[in-house]
Motif scaffolding. Structure first.
Motif, PDB file in Angstrom:
ATOM      1  N   ALA A 110       0.829  -1.202   0.000  1.00  0.00           N
ATOM      2  CA  ALA A 110       0.000   0.000   0.000  1.00  0.00           C
ATOM      3  C   ALA A 110       0.865   1.254   0.000  1.00  0.00           C
ATOM      4  CB  ALA A 110      -0.918   0.003   1.215  1.00  0.00           C
ATOM      5  N   HIS A 111       2.084   1.137   0.478  1.00  0.00           N
ATOM      6  CA  HIS A 111       3.017   2.251   0.616  1.00  0.00           C
ATOM      7  C   HIS A 111       4.404   1.647   0.798  1.00  0.00           C
ATOM      8  CE1 HIS A 111       5.163   5.447   2.835  1.00  0.00           C
ATOM      9  NE2 HIS A 111       4.397   6.267   2.147  1.00  0.00           N
ATOM     10  N   ILE A 112       5.445   2.428   0.643  1.00  0.00           N
ATOM     11  CA  ILE A 112       6.800   1.920   0.811  1.00  0.00           C
ATOM     12  C   ILE A 112       7.013   1.298   2.196  1.00  0.00           C
ATOM     13  CG2 ILE A 112       7.736   4.155   1.523  1.00  0.00           C
ATOM     14  CD1 ILE A 112      10.306   3.427   0.001  1.00  0.00           C
ATOM     15  N   PHE A 113       6.296   1.799   3.203  1.00  0.00           N
ATOM     16  CA  PHE A 113       6.441   1.298   4.569  1.00  0.00           C
ATOM     17  C   PHE A 113       5.231   0.503   5.058  1.00  0.00           C
ATOM     18  CE2 PHE A 113       8.954   5.383   4.809  1.00  0.00           C
ATOM     19  CZ  PHE A 113      10.187   4.764   4.703  1.00  0.00           C
ATOM     20  N   LEU A 114       4.263   0.213   4.184  1.00  0.00           N
ATOM     21  CA  LEU A 114       3.022  -0.445   4.614  1.00  0.00           C
ATOM     22  C   LEU A 114       2.649  -1.585   3.670  1.00  0.00           C
ATOM     23  CD1 LEU A 114       0.444  -0.554   6.400  1.00  0.00           C
ATOM     24  CD2 LEU A 114      -0.569   1.085   4.812  1.00  0.00           C
ATOM     25  N   ARG A 115       2.382  -2.744   4.251  1.00  0.00           N
ATOM     26  CA  ARG A 115       1.939  -3.918   3.496  1.00  0.00           C
ATOM     27  C   ARG A 115       0.614  -4.390   4.091  1.00  0.00           C
ATOM     28  NH1 ARG A 115       3.905  -5.765  -1.015  1.00  0.00           N
ATOM     29  NH2 ARG A 115       3.106  -7.792  -1.535  1.00  0.00           N
ATOM     30  N   ILE A 116      -0.392  -4.588   3.256  1.00  0.00           N
ATOM     31  CA  ILE A 116      -1.698  -5.105   3.671  1.00  0.00           C
ATOM     32  C   ILE A 116      -1.687  -6.613   3.403  1.00  0.00           C
ATOM     33  CG2 ILE A 116      -4.204  -5.000   3.337  1.00  0.00           C
ATOM     34  CD1 ILE A 116      -2.967  -2.347   4.290  1.00  0.00           C
ATOM     35  N   ALA A 117      -2.045  -7.403   4.394  1.00  0.00           N
ATOM     36  CA  ALA A 117      -2.043  -8.858   4.242  1.00  0.00           C
ATOM     37  C   ALA A 117      -3.401  -9.416   4.645  1.00  0.00           C
ATOM     38  CB  ALA A 117      -0.946  -9.475   5.109  1.00  0.00           C
ATOM     39  N   MET A 141       6.343  -0.551   8.761  1.00  0.00           N
ATOM     40  CA  MET A 141       7.715  -0.282   9.186  1.00  0.00           C
ATOM     41  C   MET A 141       7.688   1.053   9.914  1.00  0.00           C
ATOM     42  SD  MET A 141       9.810  -1.330   5.801  1.00  0.00           S
ATOM     43  CE  MET A 141       9.254  -2.705   4.825  1.00  0.00           C
ATOM     44  N   THR A 142       8.140   1.071  11.172  1.00  0.00           N
ATOM     45  CA  THR A 142       7.994   2.275  11.983  1.00  0.00           C
ATOM     46  C   THR A 142       9.303   2.930  12.391  1.00  0.00           C
ATOM     47  OG1 THR A 142       7.925   0.970  14.016  1.00  0.00           O
ATOM     48  CG2 THR A 142       5.804   1.478  12.947  1.00  0.00           C
ATOM     49  N   HIS A 143      10.359   2.138  12.609  1.00  0.00           N
ATOM     50  CA  HIS A 143      11.621   2.676  13.101  1.00  0.00           C
ATOM     51  C   HIS A 143      12.795   1.964  12.460  1.00  0.00           C
ATOM     52  CE1 HIS A 143       8.886   3.848  16.329  1.00  0.00           C
ATOM     53  NE2 HIS A 143       9.730   4.827  16.562  1.00  0.00           N
ATOM     54  N   GLU A 144      13.880   2.687  12.293  1.00  0.00           N
ATOM     55  CA  GLU A 144      15.124   2.098  11.800  1.00  0.00           C
ATOM     56  C   GLU A 144      15.900   1.546  12.988  1.00  0.00           C
ATOM     57  OE1 GLU A 144      18.963   4.234  10.226  1.00  0.00           O
ATOM     58  OE2 GLU A 144      17.464   4.109   8.624  1.00  0.00           O
TER      59      GLU A 144
END
Length: 99
Positions: free
Chosen positions: A23-30, A49-52
């Motif tokens: 859905a976004h570079i940092f978001l995956r819908i499963a 993905m929230t933090h490095e």
């Protein structure tokens, strides 16, 4: 390759990812489904993905995540240390011994 340990909150059975989409570079819908046929619960989930935790060796300038606080990095290290999954190098050593 790592595997997610997803557990059904209804029957404590294993969940599998049926399909997923970015859905976004940092978001995956499963879309998940319980493998216990008697349960069969299905659900939509979001993996964000929230933090490095550590920097990339090949950084992409468009990737901008906040660096994880020390407490969060320490917690991740403790979780990894208590994981019952064998270390890859340990597993290779065991295979060499058994060969």
């Amino acid at each position: 390759m790592s595997t997610y340990k997803l557990v059904c909150p209804h029957c404590s059975g294993r969940m599998r990812i049926r399909t997923s989409e970015g859905a976004h570079i940092f978001l995956r819908i499963a879309y998940l489904q319980c493998v216990n046929e008697a349960c069969g619960w299905s659900v939509r989930a979001e993996f964000t993905m929230t933090h490095e935790m550590s920097p990339s060796g090949m950084p992409n300038p468009s990737v901008q995540l906040p660096v994880a606080p020390v407490a969060l990095r320490r917690q991740a290290m403790q979780s990894a240390a208590s994981d019952d999954q064998p270390d890859l190098l340990d597993q290779l050593d065991m295979e060499a011994v058994n060969a």
